[in-house]
Scaffold this motif. Structure first.
Motif, PDB file in Angstrom:
ATOM      1  N   ILE A   1       0.842  -1.206   0.000  1.00  0.00           N
ATOM      2  CA  ILE A   1       0.000   0.000   0.000  1.00  0.00           C
ATOM      3  C   ILE A   1       0.870   1.245   0.000  1.00  0.00           C
ATOM      4  O   ILE A   1       0.632   2.199  -0.749  1.00  0.00           O
ATOM      5  CB  ILE A   1      -0.955  -0.021   1.217  1.00  0.00           C
ATOM      6  N   ALA A   2       1.918   1.251   0.848  1.00  0.00           N
ATOM      7  CA  ALA A   2       2.801   2.421   0.950  1.00  0.00           C
ATOM      8  C   ALA A   2       3.518   2.704  -0.358  1.00  0.00           C
ATOM      9  O   ALA A   2       3.769   3.854  -0.711  1.00  0.00           O
ATOM     10  CB  ALA A   2       3.808   2.215   2.081  1.00  0.00           C
ATOM     11  N   LYS A   3       3.863   1.647  -1.106  1.00  0.00           N
ATOM     12  CA  LYS A   3       4.632   1.807  -2.341  1.00  0.00           C
ATOM     13  C   LYS A   3       3.749   1.854  -3.586  1.00  0.00           C
ATOM     14  O   LYS A   3       4.265   1.897  -4.705  1.00  0.00           O
ATOM     15  CB  LYS A   3       5.669   0.687  -2.456  1.00  0.00           C
ATOM     16  N   GLY A   4       2.419   1.825  -3.399  1.00  0.00           N
ATOM     17  CA  GLY A   4       1.503   1.947  -4.530  1.00  0.00           C
ATOM     18  C   GLY A   4       1.399   0.702  -5.388  1.00  0.00           C
ATOM     19  O   GLY A   4       1.053   0.784  -6.568  1.00  0.00           O
ATOM     20  N   LEU A   5       1.693  -0.460  -4.814  1.00  0.00           N
ATOM     21  CA  LEU A   5       1.611  -1.715  -5.549  1.00  0.00           C
ATOM     22  C   LEU A   5       0.248  -2.356  -5.303  1.00  0.00           C
ATOM     23  O   LEU A   5      -0.146  -2.579  -4.168  1.00  0.00           O
ATOM     24  CB  LEU A   5       2.732  -2.651  -5.080  1.00  0.00           C
ATOM     25  N   ALA A   6      -0.480  -2.652  -6.377  1.00  0.00           N
ATOM     26  CA  ALA A   6      -1.828  -3.224  -6.253  1.00  0.00           C
ATOM     27  C   ALA A   6      -1.764  -4.651  -5.723  1.00  0.00           C
ATOM     28  O   ALA A   6      -0.891  -5.430  -6.105  1.00  0.00           O
ATOM     29  CB  ALA A   6      -2.532  -3.195  -7.600  1.00  0.00           C
ATOM     30  N   VAL A   7      -2.714  -4.979  -4.823  1.00  0.00           N
ATOM     31  CA  VAL A   7      -2.767  -6.307  -4.205  1.00  0.00           C
ATOM     32  C   VAL A   7      -4.141  -6.911  -4.431  1.00  0.00           C
ATOM     33  O   VAL A   7      -5.157  -6.222  -4.334  1.00  0.00           O
ATOM     34  CB  VAL A   7      -2.490  -6.218  -2.688  1.00  0.00           C
ATOM     35  N   GLN A   8      -4.169  -8.204  -4.706  1.00  0.00           N
ATOM     36  CA  GLN A   8      -5.429  -8.936  -4.805  1.00  0.00           C
ATOM     37  C   GLN A   8      -5.483  -9.929  -3.649  1.00  0.00           C
ATOM     38  O   GLN A   8      -4.966 -11.047  -3.763  1.00  0.00           O
ATOM     39  CB  GLN A   8      -5.531  -9.658  -6.154  1.00  0.00           C
ATOM     40  N   PRO A   9      -6.066  -9.515  -2.500  1.00  0.00           N
ATOM     41  CA  PRO A   9      -6.095 -10.434  -1.354  1.00  0.00           C
ATOM     42  C   PRO A   9      -7.014 -11.632  -1.624  1.00  0.00           C
ATOM     43  O   PRO A   9      -8.051 -11.498  -2.273  1.00  0.00           O
ATOM     44  CB  PRO A   9      -6.633  -9.561  -0.220  1.00  0.00           C
ATOM     45  N   ARG A  10      -6.596 -12.772  -1.116  1.00  0.00           N
ATOM     46  CA  ARG A  10      -7.445 -13.957  -1.196  1.00  0.00           C
ATOM     47  C   ARG A  10      -8.614 -13.777  -0.228  1.00  0.00           C
ATOM     48  O   ARG A  10      -8.517 -12.977   0.719  1.00  0.00           O
ATOM     49  CB  ARG A  10      -6.640 -15.205  -0.847  1.00  0.00           C
TER      50      ARG A  10
ATOM     51  N   ALA B   1      -4.958   4.362   6.752  1.00  0.00           N
ATOM     52  CA  ALA B   1      -5.816   5.539   6.595  1.00  0.00           C
ATOM     53  C   ALA B   1      -5.821   6.379   7.866  1.00  0.00           C
ATOM     54  O   ALA B   1      -5.777   7.613   7.813  1.00  0.00           O
ATOM     55  CB  ALA B   1      -7.233   5.107   6.238  1.00  0.00           C
ATOM     56  N   LYS B   2      -5.833   5.717   9.024  1.00  0.00           N
ATOM     57  CA  LYS B   2      -5.811   6.433  10.300  1.00  0.00           C
ATOM     58  C   LYS B   2      -4.501   7.187  10.467  1.00  0.00           C
ATOM     59  O   LYS B   2      -4.470   8.334  10.906  1.00  0.00           O
ATOM     60  CB  LYS B   2      -6.001   5.436  11.452  1.00  0.00           C
ATOM     61  N   GLY B   3      -3.401   6.551  10.085  1.00  0.00           N
ATOM     62  CA  GLY B   3      -2.094   7.197  10.164  1.00  0.00           C
ATOM     63  C   GLY B   3      -1.996   8.390   9.241  1.00  0.00           C
ATOM     64  O   GLY B   3      -1.454   9.431   9.601  1.00  0.00           O
ATOM     65  N   ALA B   4      -2.566   8.257   8.043  1.00  0.00           N
ATOM     66  CA  ALA B   4      -2.543   9.368   7.088  1.00  0.00           C
ATOM     67  C   ALA B   4      -3.387  10.527   7.584  1.00  0.00           C
ATOM     68  O   ALA B   4      -3.026  11.695   7.440  1.00  0.00           O
ATOM     69  CB  ALA B   4      -3.041   8.893   5.728  1.00  0.00           C
ATOM     70  N   ALA B   5      -4.526  10.211   8.221  1.00  0.00           N
ATOM     71  CA  ALA B   5      -5.398  11.267   8.730  1.00  0.00           C
ATOM     72  C   ALA B   5      -4.736  12.024   9.870  1.00  0.00           C
ATOM     73  O   ALA B   5      -4.804  13.257   9.939  1.00  0.00           O
ATOM     74  CB  ALA B   5      -6.723  10.663   9.198  1.00  0.00           C
TER      75      ALA B   5
ATOM     76  N   ILE C   1      -3.582  16.214  10.046  1.00  0.00           N
ATOM     77  CA  ILE C   1      -4.012  17.244  10.993  1.00  0.00           C
ATOM     78  C   ILE C   1      -2.896  17.649  11.958  1.00  0.00           C
ATOM     79  O   ILE C   1      -3.117  18.400  12.883  1.00  0.00           O
ATOM     80  CB  ILE C   1      -5.242  16.774  11.805  1.00  0.00           C
ATOM     81  N   ALA C   2      -1.722  17.133  11.761  1.00  0.00           N
ATOM     82  CA  ALA C   2      -0.591  17.507  12.615  1.00  0.00           C
ATOM     83  C   ALA C   2      -0.265  18.979  12.418  1.00  0.00           C
ATOM     84  O   ALA C   2      -0.404  19.511  11.321  1.00  0.00           O
ATOM     85  CB  ALA C   2       0.629  16.656  12.281  1.00  0.00           C
ATOM     86  N   PRO C   3       0.144  19.710  13.489  1.00  0.00           N
ATOM     87  CA  PRO C   3       0.461  21.129  13.347  1.00  0.00           C
ATOM     88  C   PRO C   3       1.626  21.335  12.400  1.00  0.00           C
ATOM     89  O   PRO C   3       2.553  20.525  12.377  1.00  0.00           O
ATOM     90  CB  PRO C   3       0.816  21.564  14.777  1.00  0.00           C
ATOM     91  N   PRO C   4       1.580  22.401  11.610  1.00  0.00           N
ATOM     92  CA  PRO C   4       2.677  22.627  10.664  1.00  0.00           C
ATOM     93  C   PRO C   4       3.981  22.935  11.383  1.00  0.00           C
ATOM     94  O   PRO C   4       3.994  23.566  12.440  1.00  0.00           O
ATOM     95  CB  PRO C   4       2.197  23.842   9.845  1.00  0.00           C
ATOM     96  N   VAL C   5       5.050  22.470  10.823  1.00  0.00           N
ATOM     97  CA  VAL C   5       6.378  22.716  11.390  1.00  0.00           C
ATOM     98  C   VAL C   5       6.854  24.079  10.905  1.00  0.00           C
ATOM     99  O   VAL C   5       6.802  24.368   9.712  1.00  0.00           O
ATOM    100  CB  VAL C   5       7.372  21.622  10.931  1.00  0.00           C
ATOM    101  N   PRO C   6       7.283  24.962  11.829  1.00  0.00           N
ATOM    102  CA  PRO C   6       7.747  26.287  11.392  1.00  0.00           C
ATOM    103  C   PRO C   6       8.957  26.164  10.500  1.00  0.00           C
ATOM    104  O   PRO C   6       9.811  25.303  10.724  1.00  0.00           O
ATOM    105  CB  PRO C   6       8.086  27.009  12.712  1.00  0.00           C
ATOM    106  N   PRO C   7       9.037  26.989   9.465  1.00  0.00           N
ATOM    107  CA  PRO C   7      10.189  26.895   8.550  1.00  0.00           C
ATOM    108  C   PRO C   7      11.484  27.266   9.253  1.00  0.00           C
ATOM    109  O   PRO C   7      11.514  28.126  10.130  1.00  0.00           O
ATOM    110  CB  PRO C   7       9.853  27.907   7.446  1.00  0.00           C
ATOM    111  N   VAL C   8      12.533  26.588   8.872  1.00  0.00           N
ATOM    112  CA  VAL C   8      13.857  26.853   9.444  1.00  0.00           C
ATOM    113  C   VAL C   8      14.463  28.044   8.725  1.00  0.00           C
ATOM    114  O   VAL C   8      14.465  28.101   7.499  1.00  0.00           O
ATOM    115  CB  VAL C   8      14.765  25.611   9.293  1.00  0.00           C
ATOM    116  N   GLN C   9      14.935  29.018   9.507  1.00  0.00           N
ATOM    117  CA  GLN C   9      15.558  30.196   8.911  1.00  0.00           C
ATOM    118  C   GLN C   9      16.923  29.811   8.353  1.00  0.00           C
ATOM    119  O   GLN C   9      17.756  29.260   9.054  1.00  0.00           O
ATOM    120  CB  GLN C   9      15.746  31.291   9.974  1.00  0.00           C
ATOM    121  N   ALA C  10      17.107  30.083   7.093  1.00  0.00           N
ATOM    122  CA  ALA C  10      18.396  29.782   6.468  1.00  0.00           C
ATOM    123  C   ALA C  10      19.447  30.777   6.954  1.00  0.00           C
ATOM    124  O   ALA C  10      19.165  31.946   7.192  1.00  0.00           O
ATOM    125  CB  ALA C  10      18.271  29.876   4.948  1.00  0.00           C
TER     126      ALA C  10
END
Length: 201
Positions: free
Chosen positions: A115-124, A139-143, A147-156
């Motif tokens: 699933i992570a690598k986008g390879l189609a699976v046909q489960p028995r 799906a829960k992990g992706a959700a 909604i995780a807070p954005p990380v502030p940009p690092v000043q170069a």
């Protein structure tokens, strides 16, 4: 020679003709394919041996993978290592869809990687419950990641061109550039004490 009664395996989904199986089997015996295997598993493989059933990949961990062309099987490998090796092989072969066989630990690891690598699976049918559970976890992990807070940009760090007000090139501006560099160092720079010189004899 490895016996074909494997526990963990992945095969190309769909029905193949005898001619298609022969073509796929022929491809794995080409030197280019063996070179690709060495590149893919460069840090973990010991050697590849050709046998009656196909190519056997011997890993440094002690595990083995049998590549029969349209099917790859893992032996004496932990579930996660077997899943990783077999999924990578399926991707290398360019398989559009796969069918898995194995115990629950292997199925969970292999489903998640596919699933992570986008390879189609046909489960028995008997694997649907595990496959659905892995899909829900993904799906829960992706959700939660969404909604995780954005990380502030690092000043170069400012570049030398930006912090050097003179921006002078060549010998003409050398004194100004050196003076600018000394100013940047601040007052914390130690300097060697100057010793008074006595009269020359």
């Amino acid at each position: 020679e490895i016996a074909p009664d494997d526990q963990c395996s992945i095969e190309l989904a769909g029905t193949l003709t005898a001619s298609e199986r022969r073509d796929i089997r022929r491809e794995i015996l080409e030197s280019e394919y063996r070179r690709q295997l060495q590149d893919l598993f460069v840090d973990s493989i010991r050697f590849v041996r050709r046998g009656r059933l196909g190519l056997t990949l011997h890993f440094k961990s002690g595990g083995r993978v049998l590549d029969s062309g349209d099917k790859v099987a893992a032996f004496a490998m932990p579930a996660t290592e077997a899943a990783d090796a077999l999924i990578e092989l399926a991707i290398l072969k360019g398989w559009p869809s796969i069918v898995l066989s194995g115990n629950e630990a292997f199925l969970r690891a292999a489903f998640a990687l596919a699933i992570a690598k986008g390879l189609a699976v046909q489960p028995r049918p008997e694997q649907l419950q595990i496959f659905t559970a892995v899909q829900r976890e993904k799906a829960k992990g992706a959700a939660s990641a969404a909604i995780a807070p954005p990380v502030p940009p690092v000043q170069a760090a400012p570049s030398f061109a930006n912090r050097n007000p003179f921006n002078l090139q060549g010998r003409k501006g050398m004194n100004e550039r050196l003076r600018g560099n000394r100013d940047d160092c601040g007052d914390d720079t130690d300097s060697a004490p100057v010793r008074p010189r006595g009269p020359r004899m």
